[in-house]
Design an enzyme around this catalytic site. Sequence first.
Site, mmCIF file in Angstrom:
data_model
loop_
_atom_site.group_PDB
_atom_site.id
_atom_site.type_symbol
_atom_site.label_atom_id
_atom_site.label_comp_id
_atom_site.label_asym_id
_atom_site.label_seq_id
_atom_site.Cartn_x
_atom_site.Cartn_y
_atom_site.Cartn_z
ATOM 1 N N ARG A 1 31.516 -56.073 33.585
ATOM 2 C CA ARG A 1 30.816 -57.206 33.239
ATOM 3 C C ARG A 1 30.498 -58.076 34.338
ATOM 4 N NH1 ARG A 1 32.350 -60.781 28.182
ATOM 5 N NH2 ARG A 1 31.984 -58.875 26.993
ATOM 6 N N ASP B 1 28.021 -64.784 17.818
ATOM 7 C CA ASP B 1 27.595 -64.860 18.958
ATOM 8 C C ASP B 1 26.357 -63.694 19.403
ATOM 9 O OD1 ASP B 1 29.410 -62.591 18.812
ATOM 10 O OD2 ASP B 1 30.197 -63.030 20.664
ATOM 11 N N ASP C 1 29.821 -59.652 17.378
ATOM 12 C CA ASP C 1 31.340 -59.282 17.141
ATOM 13 C C ASP C 1 32.238 -60.397 17.040
ATOM 14 O OD1 ASP C 1 31.531 -60.257 19.797
ATOM 15 O OD2 ASP C 1 32.701 -58.758 20.405
ATOM 16 N N ARG C 2 31.605 -61.625 17.214
ATOM 17 C CA ARG C 2 32.655 -63.063 16.778
ATOM 18 C C ARG C 2 31.832 -63.771 15.759
ATOM 19 N NH1 ARG C 2 33.633 -62.388 22.212
ATOM 20 N NH2 ARG C 2 35.984 -62.806 22.866
ATOM 21 N N SER D 1 28.183 -59.941 25.591
ATOM 22 C CA SER D 1 28.563 -60.676 24.377
ATOM 23 C C SER D 1 27.842 -62.215 24.686
ATOM 24 C CB SER D 1 30.182 -60.920 24.644
ATOM 25 O OG SER D 1 30.760 -61.420 23.523
#
Length: 607
Positions: free
Chosen positions: A62, A315, A319-320, A158
């Site tokens: 990342r 998000d 995934d959140r 993300s």
Amino acid sequence: MTPASQIGTGDCLLDSKIKEYLHWNKDNEAEREIIALTEANDIKTLSNLFLKRLEFGTAGLRGRMGPGYSQMNDLVIIQTGQGLLKYLLETVIDLQDTGIVIGYDGRYHSKRFAELTAAIFINEGVKVFMYSQVCPTPFVPYGILKYNCSAGVMVTASHNPKEDNGYKVYGKNGAQIIPPHDKLIQKSILNNLEPWVTSWDTSKIYSSTLFKDPLDEVMISYYNIIKNNTIYPEVNKNTIIKFTYTAMHGVGYLYMVESLNAASFKSFIAVEEQKNPDPDFPTVKFPNPEEGKSALDLSFKTADKNGSTIILANDPDADRLACAVKKRTGDWHVLTGNELGALLGWWMIHAYQVRNPDEDLSNVVMLASTVSSKILSTMAKKEGFQFEETLTGFKWIGNRCEELTKKGKIPLFAYEEAIGFMCGSTVPDKDGISAGACVAEMAAYLETMGLTLIDKLEEIYKTYGRHITDNSYWICHDQETIKNIFEKLRNYDGKPQTYPSSIAGGKYAITSVRDLTTGYDSTKIDNKAVLPVSKSSQMITFTFDNGLVTTLRTSGTEPKIKYYNELCASPELQDVDALRKMLGEMVLAIVEEFLQPKKNGLIPRST
């Protein structure tokens, strides 16, 4: 413009690395940026770009997008894909038959990075299941299990800033990889840096017999599971609650529509400005609903305009999940990750008992990361299910859930305080889409009894005791100072492995200490910690006699010393003001005595 062959900065190693990159690179824009930097003789920037390298870790890669070995770009992705492929070929016997799942989000270059990865695998005869459009991160681990694949890659950063992208890798069990796989993949990447002749060619991936788009099949099976897990479809269908939803400029909208439809809800109200994927994230400073009110401003306006009382937010890679509830006073309360974790923990037990009225909870397990609230642990002692704590990060939760399943246990729910929730074991990772359906159904069910999510949270605290948190961090750019702070805590009396025994002049006694840097745990007979130990990161947990649990840890990606404090009070103690006063006094003492910010030159969070 200077030809690549004539580059000369005066640093032989730097020049060779720049020329090597330009020789392998086929991105014209990247080449123009690099040549411009060399003409400006920007040695500092060039050194950062070419003498450092993005290192593959347990979250994969990342970083910022741009040219050079230390940023995310086509060449770095090709090198990573080649290294990953070689590692899998060496460790997975039937990789070519089982294949890999690939997904991508809506960021700049995400689809390109996914296609480059697909080309590398297909050109070596490996089957590729790649989604034909942007998808939620949970669809990658779900797809791995559905198709019995050997690995998965999700191209996403993300909730990072728009300049970033990432490359997340999953194992055959559907969970994010953990050590030693990360180090072994990194080694394989370094052994396969030169691009293969075929690695740049993405022209034939969609026509290859080894390529399959799993989207339609996954949509059907994934949402059938949500439908089958819905316990009150009629309640959901007829609820008077109006839900507002924001995708935060990410991939979530279409998938949350399907999720709530599967659970029999009517359509929700979308935040139109944030409904579709937009890699510029134009309406938010940080595309992270965990930021709370600052990130949900448009959601509040949309909800107020439409008479909505609950906001659900994903998000950018979905995934959140965040949730805000309108209070009876008319203002909004953004539920913390721990508050939502308590509510979903209660809900998942309720749903399990409705579906399995004749079974007890002895085989059921709930999990949370070590810096999350201990509320599930408290609930477990009273309700009879099992609770387990893991290291921070869903990679640990997901892999532990697989181990528990193999032992015949039922991992029913898991969460971490950074608004990551796993409702059931369909996806061994955090999943903001299925969690959204669970929160909506819980809210609709409670509404039939005249209760809100906040009302239920109060009931939970009255039943199991109030769990009040105070989490924050201090900034420190000097690694030696950070090391000295933690080493002093380990040698508190001037002797090794002597930790503080109290704070505030002895007012609050410490009953146990766990140090996951050294592997020490005072609660164990042999003083050895059960959770994995990492000597490369600092992490010490103190438990006090009044129920306070404090964890001090360093960040793996930022110059921060983080602290997590939770006062776990008994059900008899319900005076919130008194408990908050006690917590505030203890946190102040911990900071002043353990971190000593003035002496150590620590920078407070507010600045």
